[in-house]
Structure formats: C-alpha cells, structure tokens
Design a protein around this motif. Structure first.
Motif, PDB file in Angstrom:
ATOM      1  N   VAL A   1      57.018  37.985  85.558  1.00 59.44           N
ATOM      2  CA  VAL A   1      56.872  36.621  86.257  1.00 59.44           C
ATOM      3  C   VAL A   1      55.881  36.034  86.615  1.00 59.44           C
ATOM      4  N   TYR A   2      55.778  34.887  86.927  1.00 57.92           N
ATOM      5  CA  TYR A   2      54.506  34.138  87.155  1.00 57.92           C
ATOM      6  C   TYR A   2      54.385  33.568  88.621  1.00 57.92           C
ATOM      7  N   TYR A   3      53.351  33.736  89.229  1.00 53.29           N
ATOM      8  CA  TYR A   3      53.002  33.086  90.708  1.00 53.29           C
ATOM      9  C   TYR A   3      51.987  31.848  90.268  1.00 53.29           C
ATOM     10  N   LEU A   4      52.395  30.798  90.867  1.00 55.76           N
ATOM     11  CA  LEU A   4      51.560  29.663  90.868  1.00 55.76           C
ATOM     12  C   LEU A   4      50.773  29.180  91.811  1.00 55.76           C
ATOM     13  N   GLN A   5      49.663  28.335  91.724  1.00 53.95           N
ATOM     14  CA  GLN A   5      49.198  27.936  92.721  1.00 53.95           C
ATOM     15  C   GLN A   5      48.712  26.424  92.436  1.00 53.95           C
TER      16      GLN A   5
END
Length: 165
Positions: A105-109
C-alpha cells in the motif's frame, strides 16, 4: 536487481550485519513494514534505499515483495475511481507491506498534509514513465546461413582482369 523487500523483524545477528556508518539509519527504518529497494551488491554489502535514505547491509533474512514499481518521494496522480478518492497530484510519503494480506500500500502527501488512508497501486498513476533496460533480456541470434543449401553455385569459367590483356 533491483528488487524490493521488508524487514518485519530485527535479524538475530545483532548489528553485525549493518555497515558501521549506517547503524543509525538502519535502526530508524528497521524493523518495519516499509518496502526497501535493494539496488546492488558490492561483494560484501547490499545497498538499500528508502526514499532519500541509503544504507548498506550484509545478506540477512528479509521478506521479498513483488510488483513495486514506484518509489518514495515520486509524484503520482491519485485517480478518482468514480469519486471514491480525492483525485489530484500527490507525492508518495511511504510504501508499506501488509503481511496479513500480502499486499503493498502507498501513503500519499500533498505539501505538508499527509493522508492517513492507504492506497493500492491501481489507484495511482505515475507522472513520469521510467524506461529501464535489463541486460541480457533480449537475445537475438543472427540467422544461420548455409550457403550450400540456399544457393546454387554458378560456374563462370576462368575470369581474367582487363589489365592482363
């Protein structure tokens, strides 16, 4: 190589598997669910990368993770998916592996605002396409040529050059 993986547990070797100059960085990032990229082997250490962090470690047990083609810090487009997501341009803040479901999974900002919701790869589109050539991927053999089978030889007799007359 490069390939990706995670250190879900601290290896039993203590700190002897870490390059002495990289102990602080490794202690900060391992153990965790962060997906590290293994760049190359120099004969003694693997060079690992996670975003702007680089570290050198000796071969140890890690969990290999397949299908990671994006990197921490890379800009991506978050797709709307019929209004489910807040579409826009974001930067990847973290790449994590969920061992329970064997999924990345990828966490974005965006700017200083980090989204706490994890996204799957299908929700993201990279803004820049990177082309990587793999050595020995394409193997072309020149076509064989058997002159005796393909061409009937023509007997032209004795040939003389013009200057010999």
């Amino acid at each position: 190589m490069p390939d990706c993986g995670v250190y879900l547990h601290w290896p039993a070797e203590g700190e002897s598997w870490i390059h002495p100059e990289d102990v602080a960085t490794v202690r900060q990032l391992i153990p965790s669910r962060r997906v590290l990229r293994r760049l190359h082997w120099d004969g003694r250490y693997y060079q690992l990368q996670y975003g702007r962090h680089r570290m050198r470690v000796r071969p140890t047990l890690w969990t290999r993770v397949e299908g990671v083609d994006l990197e921490v810090g890379e800009q991506v487009e978050l797709l709307s998916k019929m209004g489910k997501n807040d579409a826009g341009i974001y930067r990847i803040a973290e790449i994590a592996f969920l061992p329970q479901v064997q999924q990345v999974v990828y966490y974005l900002q965006r700017g200083d605002l980090r989204m706490n919701h994890p996204f799957r790869r299908e929700d993201l589109r990279p803004l820049h396409v990177r082309h990587r050539l793999r050595s020995d991927f394409y193997k072309f053999e020149p076509p064989g040529f058997d002159r005796s089978a393909d061409i009937e030889l023509l007997d032209v007799g004795d040939l003389e050059a013009d200057d010999e007359r």
